[in-house]
Design an enzyme around this catalytic site. Structure first.
Site, PDB file in Angstrom:
ATOM      1  N   ASP A  76      -4.963  14.796 -18.344  1.00  0.00           N
ATOM      2  CA  ASP A  76      -5.093  13.320 -18.503  1.00  0.00           C
ATOM      3  C   ASP A  76      -4.491  12.886 -20.082  1.00  0.00           C
ATOM      4  O   ASP A  76      -5.157  13.611 -20.995  1.00  0.00           O
ATOM      5  CB  ASP A  76      -6.689  13.137 -18.552  1.00  0.00           C
ATOM      6  CG  ASP A  76      -6.972  11.757 -19.008  1.00  0.00           C
ATOM      7  OD1 ASP A  76      -6.174  11.042 -19.513  1.00  0.00           O
ATOM      8  OD2 ASP A  76      -8.006  11.125 -18.389  1.00  0.00           O
ATOM      9  N   LYS A 123      -5.200   1.821 -20.660  1.00  0.00           N
ATOM     10  CA  LYS A 123      -5.020   1.995 -22.058  1.00  0.00           C
ATOM     11  C   LYS A 123      -3.851   1.669 -22.936  1.00  0.00           C
ATOM     12  O   LYS A 123      -3.580   0.305 -22.944  1.00  0.00           O
ATOM     13  CB  LYS A 123      -5.706   3.323 -22.352  1.00  0.00           C
ATOM     14  CG  LYS A 123      -6.980   3.490 -21.577  1.00  0.00           C
ATOM     15  CD  LYS A 123      -7.925   2.524 -21.685  1.00  0.00           C
ATOM     16  CE  LYS A 123      -9.461   3.106 -21.194  1.00  0.00           C
ATOM     17  NZ  LYS A 123      -9.189   3.229 -19.767  1.00  0.00           N
ATOM     18  N   ARG A 146       0.953  -1.271  -0.071  1.00  0.00           N
ATOM     19  CA  ARG A 146       0.040  -0.102   0.082  1.00  0.00           C
ATOM     20  C   ARG A 146       0.934   1.323  -0.102  1.00  0.00           C
ATOM     21  O   ARG A 146       0.255   2.233  -0.329  1.00  0.00           O
ATOM     22  CB  ARG A 146      -1.129  -0.177   1.289  1.00  0.00           C
ATOM     23  CG  ARG A 146      -2.055   1.157   1.267  1.00  0.00           C
ATOM     24  CD  ARG A 146      -2.939   0.701   2.342  1.00  0.00           C
ATOM     25  NE  ARG A 146      -2.619   0.634   3.747  1.00  0.00           N
ATOM     26  CZ  ARG A 146      -2.285   1.700   4.604  1.00  0.00           C
ATOM     27  NH1 ARG A 146      -2.374   2.974   4.104  1.00  0.00           N
ATOM     28  NH2 ARG A 146      -1.776   1.436   5.712  1.00  0.00           N
ATOM     29  N   TYR A 158     -13.254  13.329 -20.120  1.00  0.00           N
ATOM     30  CA  TYR A 158     -13.877  12.204 -19.889  1.00  0.00           C
ATOM     31  C   TYR A 158     -14.813  12.049 -18.920  1.00  0.00           C
ATOM     32  O   TYR A 158     -14.980  12.754 -17.853  1.00  0.00           O
ATOM     33  CB  TYR A 158     -12.566  11.007 -19.097  1.00  0.00           C
ATOM     34  CG  TYR A 158     -13.022   9.676 -18.808  1.00  0.00           C
ATOM     35  CD1 TYR A 158     -13.600   8.830 -19.569  1.00  0.00           C
ATOM     36  CD2 TYR A 158     -12.757   9.337 -17.573  1.00  0.00           C
ATOM     37  CE1 TYR A 158     -14.024   7.502 -19.114  1.00  0.00           C
ATOM     38  CE2 TYR A 158     -13.016   8.066 -17.161  1.00  0.00           C
ATOM     39  CZ  TYR A 158     -14.081   7.315 -17.957  1.00  0.00           C
ATOM     40  OH  TYR A 158     -14.178   5.995 -17.439  1.00  0.00           O
TER      41      TYR A 158
END
Length: 389
Positions: A174, A199, A48, A102
């Site tokens: 982004d 992606k 983490r 987006y």
């Protein structure tokens, strides 16, 4: 290894790789442990905390690809977006966001930010002046997306970065649609670069991940929130993503070439109303894209003529898949109004120019002749079924 002295594919292949000291294997070993020693060690490792061996190696690779000092990887693109934004925003702050955005990011802002007392404004367009006029005294972040999803609008990176710096604001982008292969926003002054690594970095439609690249100072700030939000990535997925990035340069360049060919083909097609692709000279952002992108990307969108039913067209395709995501080696398409931007109201979609007949096309690495043939047969099938009906 000096980043500046090595080319893209060399960075993709070698930066951040882990040495297999025991067996001398050619690829990075996978360390699956979720529990590490804390006594007599240089680094206290914990998944983490984004510092397992595989996590650290992948972060070095992504930082090198984006010409950044440091990077973090996350469990999804939205984990990267939300953590990056929230790391620089608190109650009473304001953020300026690009209008063409987006749908998931738009939904995050409109549904969650008011709960935290964070103010926000969306621009009316995507010119630098549109951002500047929305800046307030309490603005802390300006957030852009270029090329945008799904209309491929182009925003001036250097101009927005300059406005942000002049006002003491953190600039974020982004960069998913471009990928580090086609665009490196940090070179133009942008502070924080975000990716849905699902992606182009993943590239095979089998990985869910996110990434953030920035200066060490900014990454440290994002890390302190990220460790509390817990959006880390399993080491097996980290290992898969590091492997996939090795071929990203080759894949994306092939997709660039195919997308350009498909954009030209669709632009001249009698059944197509409009094509949105920055590589076309008809695109309003073409000249700007030429200046800030190395390639125009593998994403485009188009609108069918009214006499071609969009839903029937998608169902008639045999090679190109109707699929929710993008940027895989296989070609896919979808209706943004039904998927990526479904969380927006019809009114907001209309304001952004996202019509119900708009189709987003993620071009893969297949032969373009096969893709063209598939589109031709689908259009012919829709025409025939309509005539019979």
């Amino acid at each position: 290894m000096s980043i500046k002295k090595n080319g893209l594919n060399t960075i993709c292949t070698h930066v951040g790789e882990l040495e297999d000291k025991q067996h001398k294997g050619a690829v990075s070993p996978l360390y699956m442990s979720t529990s590490y020693a804390f006594d007599d060690v240089e680094v206290k490792r914990y998944p983490r905390y984004f510092n397992t061996p595989n996590q650290e190696g992948l972060c070095k690779k992504i930082a090198a690809l984006e010409h950044a000092e440091s990077a973090l990887i996350f469990g999804s693109g939205m984990a990267a977006v939300s953590t990056a934004l929230m790391a620089f925003l608190k109650a009473g702050d304001h953020v300026v966001l690009q209008q063409t955005l987006y749908g998931g990011t738009y939904n995050l802002v409109t549904e969650e930010f008011s709960k935290y007392g964070i103010e926000y404004s969306f621009t009316q367009g995507w010119e630098a002046s549109d951002f500047e006029e929305k800046i307030q005294k309490n603005t802390k972040v300006v957030y852009i997306e270029t090329p945008s999803n799904p209309l491929l609008t182009i925003t001036d990176l250097a101009a927005v970065a300059a406005i942000a710096k002049k006002n003491g604001i953190v600039s974020m982008i982004d960069n998913t649609f471009a990928s580090p292969v086609n665009q490196n926003p940090i070179d133009f002054g942008i502070d924080v670069v975000i990716h849905s690594a699902t992606k182009y970095m993943g590239g095979h439609s089998d990985i869910c991940a996110g990434a953030v690249a920035a200066s060490e100072l900014h990454i440290e700030r994002i890390f302190h929130l990220a460790k509390n939000f817990g959006g880390s990535l399993s080491d097996y997925t980290v290992w898969l993503l590091e492997r996939s990035i090795k071929t990203m340069g080759i894949r994306v360049r092939a997709q660039n070439e195919n997308a350009m060919a498909m954009a030209k083909y669709l632009y001249d097609h009698v059944a197509i109303d409009a094509v949105y692709y920055p590589g076309l000279t008809s695109h309003t952002g073409h000249e700007l894209a030429k200046n800030q992108m190395k390639g125009f990307g593998g994403m485009l969108s188009f609108e069918l003529k009214p006499f071609i039913d969009a839903s029937k067209f998608q169902k008639s395709l045999k090679l190109i898949k109707s699929s929710m995501s993008l940027a895989g080696v296989e070609s896919t398409l979808l209706s943004p109004a039904q998927t990526s931007h479904a969380l927006m109201s019809p009114e907001v979609r209309a304001e952004q120019g996202i019509r119900d007949g708009l189709i987003r096309f993620s071009v893969g690495i297949e032969e373009v002749e096969d893709l063209m043939e598939d589109i031709e047969q689908a259009i012919a099938h829709v025409k025939l079924s309509t005539a019979i009906a």
